[in-house]
Design a protein around this motif. Structure first.
Motif, PDB file in Angstrom:
ATOM      1  N   PHE A  54      54.444 -42.093  -3.009  1.00 18.28           N
ATOM      2  CA  PHE A  54      54.284 -40.742  -2.485  1.00 18.28           C
ATOM      3  C   PHE A  54      52.818 -40.366  -2.322  1.00 18.28           C
ATOM      4  O   PHE A  54      52.430 -39.736  -1.330  1.00 18.28           O
ATOM      5  N   ILE A  55      51.991 -40.734  -3.297  1.00 13.07           N
ATOM      6  CA  ILE A  55      50.559 -40.432  -3.177  1.00 13.07           C
ATOM      7  C   ILE A  55      49.953 -41.215  -2.021  1.00 13.07           C
ATOM      8  O   ILE A  55      49.134 -40.694  -1.252  1.00 13.07           O
ATOM      9  N   GLY A  56      50.363 -42.494  -1.884  1.00 16.41           N
ATOM     10  CA  GLY A  56      49.854 -43.297  -0.773  1.00 16.41           C
ATOM     11  C   GLY A  56      50.228 -42.714   0.574  1.00 16.41           C
ATOM     12  O   GLY A  56      49.408 -42.688   1.508  1.00 16.41           O
ATOM     13  N   ILE A  57      51.447 -42.215   0.722  1.00 12.86           N
ATOM     14  CA  ILE A  57      51.866 -41.593   1.982  1.00 12.86           C
ATOM     15  C   ILE A  57      51.072 -40.318   2.247  1.00 12.86           C
ATOM     16  O   ILE A  57      50.671 -40.023   3.377  1.00 12.86           O
ATOM     17  N   ALA A  58      50.803 -39.556   1.179  1.00 16.79           N
ATOM     18  CA  ALA A  58      50.096 -38.289   1.336  1.00 16.79           C
ATOM     19  C   ALA A  58      48.659 -38.477   1.810  1.00 16.79           C
ATOM     20  O   ALA A  58      48.142 -37.636   2.560  1.00 16.79           O
ATOM     21  N   VAL A  59      48.019 -39.552   1.392  1.00 21.00           N
ATOM     22  CA  VAL A  59      46.607 -39.752   1.753  1.00 21.00           C
ATOM     23  C   VAL A  59      46.433 -40.750   2.887  1.00 21.00           C
ATOM     24  O   VAL A  59      45.300 -41.008   3.309  1.00 21.00           O
ATOM     25  N   ALA A  60      47.527 -41.300   3.396  1.00 22.96           N
ATOM     26  CA  ALA A  60      47.407 -42.346   4.420  1.00 22.96           C
ATOM     27  C   ALA A  60      46.834 -41.819   5.718  1.00 22.96           C
ATOM     28  O   ALA A  60      46.191 -42.562   6.467  1.00 22.96           O
ATOM     29  N   THR A  61      47.052 -40.552   6.028  1.00 26.06           N
ATOM     30  CA  THR A  61      46.582 -39.995   7.297  1.00 26.06           C
ATOM     31  C   THR A  61      45.172 -39.443   7.221  1.00 26.06           C
ATOM     32  O   THR A  61      44.696 -38.837   8.171  1.00 26.06           O
ATOM     33  N   THR A  62      44.517 -39.650   6.088  1.00 28.14           N
ATOM     34  CA  THR A  62      43.167 -39.119   5.898  1.00 28.14           C
ATOM     35  C   THR A  62      42.180 -40.269   5.747  1.00 28.14           C
ATOM     36  O   THR A  62      41.968 -40.775   4.640  1.00 28.14           O
ATOM     37  N   PRO A  63      41.580 -40.717   6.865  1.00 22.57           N
ATOM     38  CA  PRO A  63      40.603 -41.812   6.753  1.00 22.57           C
ATOM     39  C   PRO A  63      39.330 -41.348   6.058  1.00 22.57           C
ATOM     40  O   PRO A  63      38.867 -40.217   6.242  1.00 22.57           O
ATOM     41  N   ARG A  64      38.797 -42.200   5.232  1.00 21.49           N
ATOM     42  CA  ARG A  64      37.568 -41.880   4.511  1.00 21.49           C
ATOM     43  C   ARG A  64      36.620 -43.065   4.565  1.00 21.49           C
ATOM     44  O   ARG A  64      37.033 -44.200   4.783  1.00 21.49           O
ATOM     45  N   ASN A  65      35.356 -42.765   4.320  1.00 14.83           N
ATOM     46  CA  ASN A  65      34.353 -43.823   4.212  1.00 14.83           C
ATOM     47  C   ASN A  65      34.323 -44.301   2.765  1.00 14.83           C
ATOM     48  O   ASN A  65      33.585 -43.773   1.936  1.00 14.83           O
ATOM     49  N   ARG A  66      35.182 -45.253   2.455  1.00 14.50           N
ATOM     50  CA  ARG A  66      35.282 -45.737   1.080  1.00 14.50           C
ATOM     51  C   ARG A  66      34.278 -46.867   0.877  1.00 14.50           C
ATOM     52  O   ARG A  66      34.595 -48.040   1.023  1.00 14.50           O
ATOM     53  N   THR A  67      33.050 -46.490   0.553  1.00 12.42           N
ATOM     54  CA  THR A  67      31.988 -47.460   0.331  1.00 12.42           C
ATOM     55  C   THR A  67      32.084 -48.015  -1.086  1.00 12.42           C
ATOM     56  O   THR A  67      32.901 -47.587  -1.902  1.00 12.42           O
ATOM     57  N   GLU A  68      31.199 -48.988  -1.378  1.00 15.52           N
ATOM     58  CA  GLU A  68      31.162 -49.550  -2.721  1.00 15.52           C
ATOM     59  C   GLU A  68      30.855 -48.475  -3.755  1.00 15.52           C
ATOM     60  O   GLU A  68      31.358 -48.525  -4.889  1.00 15.52           O
ATOM     61  N   HIS A  69      30.044 -47.471  -3.359  1.00 12.31           N
ATOM     62  CA  HIS A  69      29.687 -46.412  -4.291  1.00 12.31           C
ATOM     63  C   HIS A  69      30.925 -45.619  -4.712  1.00 12.31           C
ATOM     64  O   HIS A  69      31.101 -45.299  -5.895  1.00 12.31           O
ATOM     65  N   ARG A  70      31.798 -45.306  -3.757  1.00 16.45           N
ATOM     66  CA  ARG A  70      33.000 -44.533  -4.074  1.00 16.45           C
ATOM     67  C   ARG A  70      33.990 -45.373  -4.886  1.00 16.45           C
ATOM     68  O   ARG A  70      34.660 -44.864  -5.788  1.00 16.45           O
ATOM     69  N   TYR A  71      34.092 -46.647  -4.541  1.00 14.13           N
ATOM     70  CA  TYR A  71      34.976 -47.502  -5.331  1.00 14.13           C
ATOM     71  C   TYR A  71      34.464 -47.637  -6.757  1.00 14.13           C
ATOM     72  O   TYR A  71      35.251 -47.688  -7.712  1.00 14.13           O
ATOM     73  N   LEU A  72      33.164 -47.712  -6.920  1.00 14.01           N
ATOM     74  CA  LEU A  72      32.596 -47.826  -8.265  1.00 14.01           C
ATOM     75  C   LEU A  72      32.869 -46.558  -9.074  1.00 14.01           C
ATOM     76  O   LEU A  72      33.257 -46.635 -10.250  1.00 14.01           O
ATOM     77  N   LEU A  73      32.690 -45.395  -8.462  1.00  9.98           N
ATOM     78  CA  LEU A  73      32.987 -44.148  -9.148  1.00  9.98           C
ATOM     79  C   LEU A  73      34.477 -44.061  -9.490  1.00  9.98           C
ATOM     80  O   LEU A  73      34.859 -43.652 -10.598  1.00  9.98           O
ATOM     81  N   GLY A  74      35.330 -44.487  -8.555  1.00  5.22           N
ATOM     82  CA  GLY A  74      36.762 -44.484  -8.819  1.00  5.22           C
ATOM     83  C   GLY A  74      37.140 -45.414  -9.954  1.00  5.22           C
ATOM     84  O   GLY A  74      38.021 -45.096 -10.765  1.00  5.22           O
ATOM     85  N   LEU A  75      36.461 -46.551 -10.051  1.00  7.27           N
ATOM     86  CA  LEU A  75      36.741 -47.492 -11.128  1.00  7.27           C
ATOM     87  C   LEU A  75      36.333 -46.913 -12.478  1.00  7.27           C
ATOM     88  O   LEU A  75      37.075 -47.029 -13.472  1.00  7.27           O
ATOM     89  N   VAL A  76      35.159 -46.270 -12.528  1.00 11.59           N
ATOM     90  CA  VAL A  76      34.702 -45.664 -13.784  1.00 11.59           C
ATOM     91  C   VAL A  76      35.686 -44.603 -14.255  1.00 11.59           C
ATOM     92  O   VAL A  76      36.076 -44.559 -15.430  1.00 11.59           O
ATOM     93  N   LEU A  77      36.132 -43.737 -13.344  1.00 12.90           N
ATOM     94  CA  LEU A  77      37.083 -42.690 -13.706  1.00 12.90           C
ATOM     95  C   LEU A  77      38.443 -43.269 -14.097  1.00 12.90           C
ATOM     96  O   LEU A  77      39.152 -42.710 -14.933  1.00 12.90           O
TER      97      LEU A  77
END
Length: 505
Positions: A54-77
């Motif tokens: 459900f979360i994947g479907i909700a965010v699937a229509t919202t493209p984002r610039n998921r750079t290494e910086h954002r992935y790193l922050l997401g991993l820390v959290l």
């Protein structure tokens, strides 16, 4: 700027991974007749899968610039919220355990610390398998993110040999990285490393089973060895049925925690040649030979004074016990050899806890599941020190070793020294915080080293008496959880994430 992509966020991918991981104890519970726990893990896995969908479907229509910086922050959290999700099956499968203790255990497993908070008899075998699976998944997670996220940003130890500042991309990589999104690199790393990680775990588990280990313990010890979590349903291999042969097999697989070159490029025909030239592995072999020899000489001198030189079996046990335990703590796994106690009895000497603490601080290889300072940083500091001593004798000499060697001796040694200072400051801060909760200095220091080096079993062997994680206060447990996450991701990563320049690069 990286191209927008519609790949799922990292927390969705982690929920899917949690759902798949829950099938392992579910199938095991069904196979051995533990249907109550099997249903708990199956339904929790189903819940994780539905939530991820459900979360994947909700965010699937919202493209984002998921750079290494954002992935790193997401991993820390993720290291803060994911243990709470993984604790849900344990909450349902156990009745008399506190939520904070279960959260602590899951955070310990996910960071591959393996702090033994529960007594083995407190949990069913199915729950023990879940703990080992979470630790195994935590090791796989750091394998993938180190290669796909930390390496491009020159963090996690890669900054020692890189020509770019930590937290930034090197000039030689910018063109290559611009053609592939961060999500694409994560998929490539996962496709490369997951079969290797699973294959190595399966090989070790089968080998331990063949030499007489109980299948459940064989699987758990294989998972704990590859992930360096040290999680076991008993005290470790010392309580298993595989004996000395099992310890030898486990020691062979410690190589994958000593250098990333043992797995990052697959297994080519020149694999042994590559390994023989690896700086980290050579340093680890040196430590694994010198320290056991030193401990053995201490044992031998004690036996000489006691006129016990005819006990060759005790001498061999002392040598092997020292070698296996040193190698285990160097990789921050924390397994103790069954011969370790026999060696101490043979010599009459106490446990050298300070040496074991120093080993976990050194840690294993860069981009491996091991924690600690990392061997490449130790190597850089050693080469810099050797070069400075050489210049005292020959002030006008010109050192060789090529561009990479000069980089490691100069800039690499500087950043390694900075990281070492940050590590000591972190250890001091955590020790002080634990001391304010009522622990004495020795206990606070040992627990701080155990958490930051992701070597939880150190608390059981480093001091005069084992330290019980269960007896700690709730505040001390929260402090240790934070220290485990800092130790797993490293202080330099947190500084990079909090640096505004990091987000402008």
């Amino acid at each position: 700027m990286a191209r927008p992509d519609r790949s799922p966020p990292i927390f969705v991918s982690l929920l899917v991974a949690a759902a798949l991981a829950s099938l392992v104890p579910s199938f095991y519970g069904a196979a051995v007749g533990d249907f109550d726990n099997a249903r708990v893990f199956f339904y929790c896995g189903l819940l994780f899968a539905i939530a991820a969908t459900f979360i994947g479907i909700a965010v699937a229509t919202t493209p984002r610039n998921r750079t290494e910086h954002r992935y790193l922050l997401g991993l820390v959290l993720s290291y803060f919220w994911l243990p709470a999700v993984l604790a849900l099956p344990m909450v349902q499968a156990t009745d008399d355990l506190r939520l904070i203790d279960i959260y602590f255990d899951m955070a310990s497993a996910l960071t591959t610390t393996g702090a033994p908070i529960f007594a083995p008899a407190q949990l069913a075998d199915t729950v023990h398998l879940w703990r080992a699976t979470v630790g195994w998944f935590g090791g796989l997670l750091i394998w993938i993110t180190a290669l796909a996220v930390l390496a491009p940003l020159n963090l996690g130890g890669f900054e020692v040999s890189s020509d770019a500042r930590p937290g930034t991309q090197g000039a030689s990589l910018r063109g290559q990285l611009a053609t592939v999104t961060a999500a694409g690199r994560l998929r490539r790393a996962a496709a490369l490393l997951i079969p290797i990680y699973m294959g190595l775990t399966l090989v070790l588990a089968l080998a331990l089973t063949i030499v007489g280990e109980r299948p459940l313990f064989a699987v758990m010890h294989a998972m704990s060895t590859l992930s360096t979590s040290g999680i076991s349903a008993v005290r470790g291999p010392q309580d298993g049925a595989a004996g000395l042969t099992g310890e030898v097999l486990i020691a062979l697989f410690f190589v994958f925690a000593l250098t990333r070159r043992s797995f990052s490029n697959g297994f080519s025909a020149d694999w042994l040649g590559v390994m023989s030239r690896d700086r980290e592995l050579r340093l680890a072999i040196f430590v694994a030979i010198v320290l056991p020899s030193f401990l053995f000489m201490r044992h031998w001198l004690a036996a000489f004074e006691g006129n016990d030189l005819d006990d060759l079996g005790g001498a061999f046990a002392a040598l092997w016990g020292a070698f296996f335990t040193v190698l285990s703590f160097l990789t921050t796994t924390g397994f103790v050899s069954d011969s370790w106690a026999q060696a101490r009895s043979w010599s009459g000497l106490p446990t050298p806890g300070l040496i074991l603490a120093g080993l976990v601080i050194m840690g294993g290889g860069v981009a491996t599941t091991a924690g600690g300072l990392k061997l490449l940083r130790i190597y850089a500091l050693y080469k810099h020190g050797a070069r400075e001593i050489d210049r005292l004798i020959h002030p006008h000499s010109v050192a060789g070793a090529g561009r990479l060697g000069r980089r490691i001796r100069r800039e690499g040694a500087f950043i390694a020294w900075v990281f070492f200072m940050l590590l000591l400051i972190t250890v001091g801060a955590v020790t002080l915080a634990l001391g304010m909760t009522g622990l004495d200095f020795e206990q606070a220091l040992i627990l701080a080293l155990s958490a930051i080096a992701t070597a939880g079993p150190l608390a059981n062997v480093a001091g005069e008496a084992p330290i019980s994680y269960m007896d700690l206060g709730d505040l001390a447990k929260f402090i240790l959880v934070a220290a485990m996450i800092i130790g797993r991701m490293e202080t330099l990563v947190f500084i990079a994430v909090l640096n505004p320049t990091f987000w402008r690069t």
